[in-house]
Design a protein around this motif. Structure first.
Motif, PDB file in Angstrom:
ATOM      1  N   LYS A  77       0.828  -1.195   0.000  1.00 49.51           N
ATOM      2  CA  LYS A  77       0.000   0.000   0.000  1.00 49.51           C
ATOM      3  C   LYS A  77       0.865   1.248   0.000  1.00 49.51           C
ATOM      4  O   LYS A  77       1.853   1.340   0.726  1.00 49.51           O
ATOM      5  CB  LYS A  77      -0.930   0.006   1.212  1.00 49.51           C
ATOM      6  CG  LYS A  77      -1.931   1.153   1.191  1.00 49.51           C
ATOM      7  CD  LYS A  77      -2.922   1.063   2.344  1.00 49.51           C
ATOM      8  CE  LYS A  77      -3.923   2.209   2.276  1.00 49.51           C
ATOM      9  NZ  LYS A  77      -4.907   2.158   3.386  1.00 49.51           N
ATOM     10  N   GLU A  78       0.466   2.210  -0.836  1.00 42.71           N
ATOM     11  CA  GLU A  78       1.164   3.483  -0.896  1.00 42.71           C
ATOM     12  C   GLU A  78       0.268   4.579  -0.339  1.00 42.71           C
ATOM     13  O   GLU A  78      -0.955   4.462  -0.328  1.00 42.71           O
ATOM     14  CB  GLU A  78       1.579   3.817  -2.332  1.00 42.71           C
ATOM     15  CG  GLU A  78       2.607   2.867  -2.901  1.00 42.71           C
ATOM     16  CD  GLU A  78       3.172   3.360  -4.214  1.00 42.71           C
ATOM     17  OE1 GLU A  78       3.361   4.584  -4.344  1.00 42.71           O
ATOM     18  OE2 GLU A  78       3.409   2.534  -5.094  1.00 42.71           O
ATOM     19  N   TYR A  79       0.919   5.651   0.090  1.00 40.45           N
ATOM     20  CA  TYR A  79       0.197   6.733   0.737  1.00 40.45           C
ATOM     21  C   TYR A  79       0.541   8.057   0.066  1.00 40.45           C
ATOM     22  O   TYR A  79       1.710   8.338  -0.214  1.00 40.45           O
ATOM     23  CB  TYR A  79       0.568   6.822   2.223  1.00 40.45           C
ATOM     24  CG  TYR A  79       0.317   5.556   3.007  1.00 40.45           C
ATOM     25  CD1 TYR A  79      -0.874   5.366   3.694  1.00 40.45           C
ATOM     26  CD2 TYR A  79       1.288   4.559   3.069  1.00 40.45           C
ATOM     27  CE1 TYR A  79      -1.100   4.204   4.426  1.00 40.45           C
ATOM     28  CE2 TYR A  79       1.080   3.394   3.796  1.00 40.45           C
ATOM     29  CZ  TYR A  79      -0.125   3.225   4.470  1.00 40.45           C
ATOM     30  OH  TYR A  79      -0.340   2.072   5.186  1.00 40.45           O
ATOM     31  N   LEU A  80      -0.477   8.864  -0.182  1.00 39.87           N
ATOM     32  CA  LEU A  80      -0.243  10.252  -0.548  1.00 39.87           C
ATOM     33  C   LEU A  80      -0.184  11.079   0.730  1.00 39.87           C
ATOM     34  O   LEU A  80      -0.741  10.704   1.761  1.00 39.87           O
ATOM     35  CB  LEU A  80      -1.352  10.769  -1.466  1.00 39.87           C
ATOM     36  CG  LEU A  80      -1.512  10.061  -2.814  1.00 39.87           C
ATOM     37  CD1 LEU A  80      -2.544  10.785  -3.662  1.00 39.87           C
ATOM     38  CD2 LEU A  80      -0.193   9.975  -3.562  1.00 39.87           C
ATOM     39  N   PHE A  81       0.494  12.206   0.641  1.00 40.70           N
ATOM     40  CA  PHE A  81       0.733  13.037   1.822  1.00 40.70           C
ATOM     41  C   PHE A  81      -0.101  14.303   1.713  1.00 40.70           C
ATOM     42  O   PHE A  81      -0.091  14.986   0.672  1.00 40.70           O
ATOM     43  CB  PHE A  81       2.217  13.373   1.916  1.00 40.70           C
ATOM     44  CG  PHE A  81       2.599  14.116   3.156  1.00 40.70           C
ATOM     45  CD1 PHE A  81       2.487  13.522   4.404  1.00 40.70           C
ATOM     46  CD2 PHE A  81       3.074  15.414   3.082  1.00 40.70           C
ATOM     47  CE1 PHE A  81       2.847  14.206   5.555  1.00 40.70           C
ATOM     48  CE2 PHE A  81       3.438  16.100   4.224  1.00 40.70           C
ATOM     49  CZ  PHE A  81       3.319  15.497   5.455  1.00 40.70           C
ATOM     50  N   ALA A  82      -0.804  14.634   2.794  1.00 45.41           N
ATOM     51  CA  ALA A  82      -1.711  15.784   2.763  1.00 45.41           C
ATOM     52  C   ALA A  82      -0.991  17.119   2.870  1.00 45.41           C
ATOM     53  O   ALA A  82      -1.576  18.164   2.583  1.00 45.41           O
ATOM     54  CB  ALA A  82      -2.741  15.663   3.885  1.00 45.41           C
ATOM     55  N   GLY A  83       0.266  17.094   3.277  1.00 41.56           N
ATOM     56  CA  GLY A  83       1.039  18.325   3.330  1.00 41.56           C
ATOM     57  C   GLY A  83       1.181  18.875   4.719  1.00 41.56           C
ATOM     58  O   GLY A  83       0.456  18.515   5.651  1.00 41.56           O
ATOM     59  N   GLU A  84       2.147  19.787   4.876  1.00 40.78           N
ATOM     60  CA  GLU A  84       2.414  20.479   6.125  1.00 40.78           C
ATOM     61  C   GLU A  84       3.115  21.780   5.780  1.00 40.78           C
ATOM     62  O   GLU A  84       3.548  21.993   4.647  1.00 40.78           O
ATOM     63  CB  GLU A  84       3.284  19.620   7.052  1.00 40.78           C
ATOM     64  CG  GLU A  84       4.592  19.185   6.429  1.00 40.78           C
ATOM     65  CD  GLU A  84       5.368  18.199   7.298  1.00 40.78           C
ATOM     66  OE1 GLU A  84       5.286  18.301   8.524  1.00 40.78           O
ATOM     67  OE2 GLU A  84       6.040  17.326   6.721  1.00 40.78           O
ATOM     68  N   ALA A  85       3.215  22.661   6.744  1.00 35.74           N
ATOM     69  CA  ALA A  85       3.841  23.956   6.490  1.00 35.74           C
ATOM     70  C   ALA A  85       5.315  23.764   6.151  1.00 35.74           C
ATOM     71  O   ALA A  85       6.018  22.990   6.796  1.00 35.74           O
ATOM     72  CB  ALA A  85       3.703  24.846   7.723  1.00 35.74           C
ATOM     73  N   ILE A  86       5.772  24.446   5.105  1.00 36.04           N
ATOM     74  CA  ILE A  86       7.178  24.370   4.724  1.00 36.04           C
ATOM     75  C   ILE A  86       7.831  25.725   4.940  1.00 36.04           C
ATOM     76  O   ILE A  86       7.173  26.768   4.937  1.00 36.04           O
ATOM     77  CB  ILE A  86       7.370  23.914   3.263  1.00 36.04           C
ATOM     78  CG1 ILE A  86       6.802  24.955   2.282  1.00 36.04           C
ATOM     79  CG2 ILE A  86       6.739  22.563   3.030  1.00 36.04           C
ATOM     80  CD1 ILE A  86       7.130  24.656   0.840  1.00 36.04           C
ATOM     81  N   GLY A  87       9.139  25.702   5.132  1.00 35.73           N
ATOM     82  CA  GLY A  87       9.883  26.928   5.334  1.00 35.73           C
ATOM     83  C   GLY A  87      10.304  27.534   4.002  1.00 35.73           C
ATOM     84  O   GLY A  87       9.718  27.267   2.945  1.00 35.73           O
TER      85      GLY A  87
END
Length: 450
Positions: A94-104
């Motif tokens: 199973k693979e997962y997509l990433f919903a994201g987070e704050a980046i610098g």
């Protein structure tokens, strides 16, 4: 339609086509490369690249497709390809997509450098060549006098709300000089990288390559034995770069690295600390996010000899029930997500290279390694490499050496490091990110010579 609008449209169309999740990864690039030989332009290349990769989930399976055209007309083709690829995959993890987070943020793009012209690069390459040819009468030619500008941009978006992008550029110059004295023929090279053309001393770079070549003339082997050695920073970078994958979680999980049960244990000398650090100041490689959209972050791999971490992507992190370290990178837009380091850095010490040499009564300064691809075994850590350098006598460089082989094991070598220099140097970014190392003083290494 700009790039972000195109990706938004592509994701909307993917959902309408039946994908429950979807991701688009767009990379663009431009490069201008000039090489000079005997004051004439021997190579000139001005190129642009574009790549679009898509992955989407249907029936709990992830399918992949890619194109070198980013146009709405190709999207349905990508969706069909991804659907077919998902169908033929069996026993897929199973693979997962990433919903994201704050980046610098990171200062990775120079508008001034982006305006660099072909005549400026040609002038720099010619000056590099002139500097090398004028440095010493024993310089018989400049094999390379190269200047290359490159820039690239990455955009990543998915149906979970992730939207990230980063643009970067870099100028690299390379010099290689050929020296000859009687029957002795040697080459020397130097690399410069930066984002400010005004900081490049092209003539000095050519001279440095020439000086290195000349310094190795008249080299001879030494008798076989176990010698104290100092591995110069550039040679250390080449060696460490080859073995960086031993810290990749997928290699560890598959048994291709001996570090499987070493977390928390001593695996190196207490003077050795290694970080994966995307924002180390001395590097010019500062990725804000990986190819899955996970923010890149500092990861300690070895702290004062103790193994403190490994590098994960989303898939390996799920296996280990932990979080990704932001090291899930694609080798290209055509490739699946794998693991790569950002900046693998051996933390520098306090002493100069020459100070390390002075502590040796007799031994070797190793400056060049050959055979890294064929002479290194990642699984066992063993290596056997042809090397060049200098014999050290009473703490001073005595004469150049050649036709010798350095053999050992990377784990044993790291355990036998007795001091590290302050001369941190970074190689060019490559398949294992960018690697930085100071000179390393090693207690003993097996050398095969006469």
């Amino acid at each position: 339609m700009n790039e972000q609008d195109f990706l938004d449209r592509a994701l909307d169309m993917a959902i309408k086509d039946g994908f429950c999740q979807a991701e688009c990864y767009l990379v663009t690039g431009r490069s201008l490369e000039v090489r000079v030989f005997k004051h004439e332009i021997s190579h000139f290349e001005n190129s642009r690249t574009l790549g679009l990769s898509f992955r989407g989930m249907k029936d709990h399976k992830m399918g992949y497709a890619y194109s070198e055209i980013a146009d709405p007309d190709v999207l349905m083709f990508l969706f069909r390809e991804a659907t077919e690829n998902a169908r033929i995959l069996s026993d897929q993890e199973k693979e997962y997509l990433f919903a994201g987070e704050a980046i610098g943020t990171a200062d990775t793009f120079s508008d001034q450098l982006a305006a660099v012209s072909a005549p400026e690069l040609i002038s720099a390459a010619r000056t590099i060549e002139s500097g090398g040819l004028e440095a010493d009468p024993r310089i018989k030619g400049m094999e390379y006098a190269l200047a290359e500008y490159s820039e690239g941009e990455r955009l990543l978006a998915n149906t979970l709300g992730l939207k990230v992008r980063q643009k970067s550029n870099l100028l690299v110059t390379f010099a290689m000089a050929r020296a000859q004295e009687k029957d002795s023929l040697k080459q020397g090279s130097s690399i410069w990288q930066g984002r400010d053309l005004n900081q490049l001393n092209a003539r000095q770079q050519g001279q440095l390559a020439a000086q290195i070549a000349v310094s190795h003339l008249g080299a001879k082997p030494v008798p076989s034995g176990n010698y104290p050695v100092v591995i110069e920073n550039r040679a250390a970078v080449d060696l460490i770069r080859t073995f960086v994958p031993i810290f990749y979680a997928d290699n560890i999980q598959k048994g291709f690295s001996l570090l499987g049960d070493k977390l928390g244990k001593i695996i190196a000398s207490p003077v050795v600390s290694i970080l994966d650090d995307p924002f180390v100041l001395d590097s010019f490689y500062h990725p804000l996010f990986d190819s899955e959209g996970v923010v890149c972050r500092k990861t300690s791999l070895i702290e004062k000899g103790q193994m403190t971490g490994m590098l994960h992507n989303q898939k390996t992190a799920a296996r280990s029930q932990t979080d990704s370290t932001g090291n899930g990178f694609k080798a290209s837009f055509k490739s699946p997500v794998a693991i790569s380091s950002t900046n693998t850095v051996i933390q520098p010490g306090q002493k100069s290279r020459d100070s390390l040499i002075k502590t040796m009564d007799s031994g070797l300064l190793i400056t060049d390694l050959q055979g890294l691809h064929s002479g290194c075994n990642l699984t066992s850590g063993d290596f056997s490499l042809s090397v060049e350098g200098f014999w050290v006598e009473k703490g001073h460089i005595d004469r150049p050496v050649e036709q010798i082989t350095m053999a050992g094991n990377i784990y044993q070598l790291l355990s036998n490091v007795i001091d590290v220099g302050n001369d941190l140097w970074f190689g060019l970014p490559g398949g294992s990110g960018q690697v930085g190392s100071p000179s390393l003083q090693v207690d003993r290494l097996a050398i095969s010579g006469q």
